[in-house]
Design an enzyme around this catalytic site. Sequence first.
Site, PDB file in Angstrom:
ATOM      1  N   LYS A  54       0.848  -1.200   0.000  1.00  0.00           N
ATOM      2  CA  LYS A  54       0.000   0.000   0.000  1.00  0.00           C
ATOM      3  C   LYS A  54       0.884   1.250   0.000  1.00  0.00           C
ATOM      4  CE  LYS A  54      -0.271  -0.268   5.055  1.00  0.00           C
ATOM      5  NZ  LYS A  54      -1.097  -0.680   6.208  1.00  0.00           N
ATOM      6  N   TYR A  87      15.947  30.232   6.913  1.00  0.00           N
ATOM      7  CA  TYR A  87      14.884  31.062   7.488  1.00  0.00           C
ATOM      8  C   TYR A  87      14.976  31.120   9.005  1.00  0.00           C
ATOM      9  CZ  TYR A  87      12.754  30.457   2.863  1.00  0.00           C
ATOM     10  OH  TYR A  87      12.504  30.451   1.519  1.00  0.00           O
TER      11      TYR A  87
HETATM   12  C1  LIG Z   1      -0.281  -1.629   6.856  1.00  0.00           C
HETATM   13  C2  LIG Z   1      -0.871  -2.919   7.317  1.00  0.00           C
HETATM   14  C3  LIG Z   1      -0.057  -4.061   7.481  1.00  0.00           C
HETATM   15  C4  LIG Z   1       1.453  -4.015   7.398  1.00  0.00           C
HETATM   16  O1  LIG Z   1       1.958  -3.536   8.623  1.00  0.00           O
HETATM   17  P1  LIG Z   1       3.532  -3.503   8.922  1.00  0.00           P
HETATM   18  O2  LIG Z   1       3.616  -3.047  10.320  1.00  0.00           O
HETATM   19  O3  LIG Z   1       4.100  -2.483   7.967  1.00  0.00           O
HETATM   20  O4  LIG Z   1       4.057  -4.859   8.678  1.00  0.00           O
HETATM   21  C5  LIG Z   1      -0.684  -5.255   7.782  1.00  0.00           C
HETATM   22  N1  LIG Z   1      -2.020  -5.339   7.924  1.00  0.00           N
HETATM   23  C6  LIG Z   1      -2.826  -4.256   7.806  1.00  0.00           C
HETATM   24  C7  LIG Z   1      -4.291  -4.427   8.004  1.00  0.00           C
HETATM   25  C8  LIG Z   1      -2.288  -3.016   7.513  1.00  0.00           C
HETATM   26  O5  LIG Z   1      -3.082  -1.951   7.421  1.00  0.00           O
END
Ligand SMILES: *Cc1c(COP(=O)(O)O)cnc(C)c1O
Length: 374
Positions: free
Chosen positions: A39, A266
């Site tokens: 994702k 800045y």
């Molecule tokens: C993002 C996510 C993961 C992965 O989590 P990590 O801590 O990056 O391994 C797994 N399951 C769900 C439902 C998520 O939203």
Amino acid sequence: MSHLPAGTMREALIDTSAITENVRHLRRLTDSDVIAVVKADGYGHGAVRSANAALVGGANRIGVAEIAEGLALRRAGIDAPILAWLHAPGASFAEAAAAGLELGISSFDQLLAAAAAASAVRAVAVHLKVETGLGRNGIAPADVPTVFAEAARLERIGKLRVVGIFSHLSNTSEADDRAALARFEDALALAATYGLTPRVRHLAASHAAFEIPEARFDCVRLGIAIYGLSPFADRTSAELGLRPAMTLRAGVAAVRRVPAGQGVSYGYTHRTEGDTTLALVPIGYADGVPRAASGGAAVRIGGATFPVAGRIAMDQFVVDVGDHPVAVGDEALLFGDPTLGAPPVEAWADAAGTINYEIVTRIGPRVPRREAAR
Ligand SMILES: *Cc1c(COP(=O)(O)O)cnc(C)c1O
């Protein structure tokens, strides 16, 4: 001295072989199947290349938050099973089903919508997500019996295939996660009484995949770990046997010799203490380098470490390199694999008061990604 390719201001080098090796390592370590989570554009590494690299390493399935992310992977030619679990009201389950995506189901309404997307020839593959204490989505405990009963009925009439049951942990404490694990086991037992026999039971993300062997079930859903980063505040990538896949760097755009008392950037939060050289690093908060890290972060140039001087701006920041022979075009390394001499991404996360996940995921679209083995 390392240099960037001519004309390149800044770039993120993505070592896809590191992702492949991390997945291989994690499969062996957990003795489980792996859902590789890509994702948010593969946590900033590029979703397509990350998914492909993970599949080469033995990932069995790809996980994304949204249907649109899954459709983009399909368009890029990825034909492995893909699970999407976070849906807008009215999201097009029909389009998802036509692309053969698997849908995470968090409510009775979503279950009915998934069944409505079934065609005469194809049942829709679903993973029922039960809420076990995280307080986000997932089927509410009171609704679980109704949803399980209806899912079993829809499976019998060929509308749905219940491929999986899953949940997600809070990583608050081992006790909290074990309490959620017990609720998950209760849900699995209940599912069996309705005749549901999902092949893919999954609970653990990266944190629990390492910490709680009993949470691994058939499959672990791994995000941060496949990119070679640690889900723990107190354990490094190397301690977990992981190799960070992203190296972030920029080419020094200007150097200037200045006297004592020169204000820098800045607000003049930094003034030079004596004659010194300032080097301009052309990457800033528009690129995901957090402004909040001003004053706490450092870069490596030519094997030496220099703290950021003054405020990080939208496109650039300055480092005070003293009398070191830094020249225009030299590589300024923000983070990468510490075993190869780069600062760890966690140094930026600590300086900004955040976690490694947020740093890599927010590296912006103005930073070209380039695949490179090291
Ligand atoms: C993002 C996510 C993961 C992965 O989590 P990590 O801590 O990056 O391994 C797994 N399951 C769900 C439902 C998520 O939203």
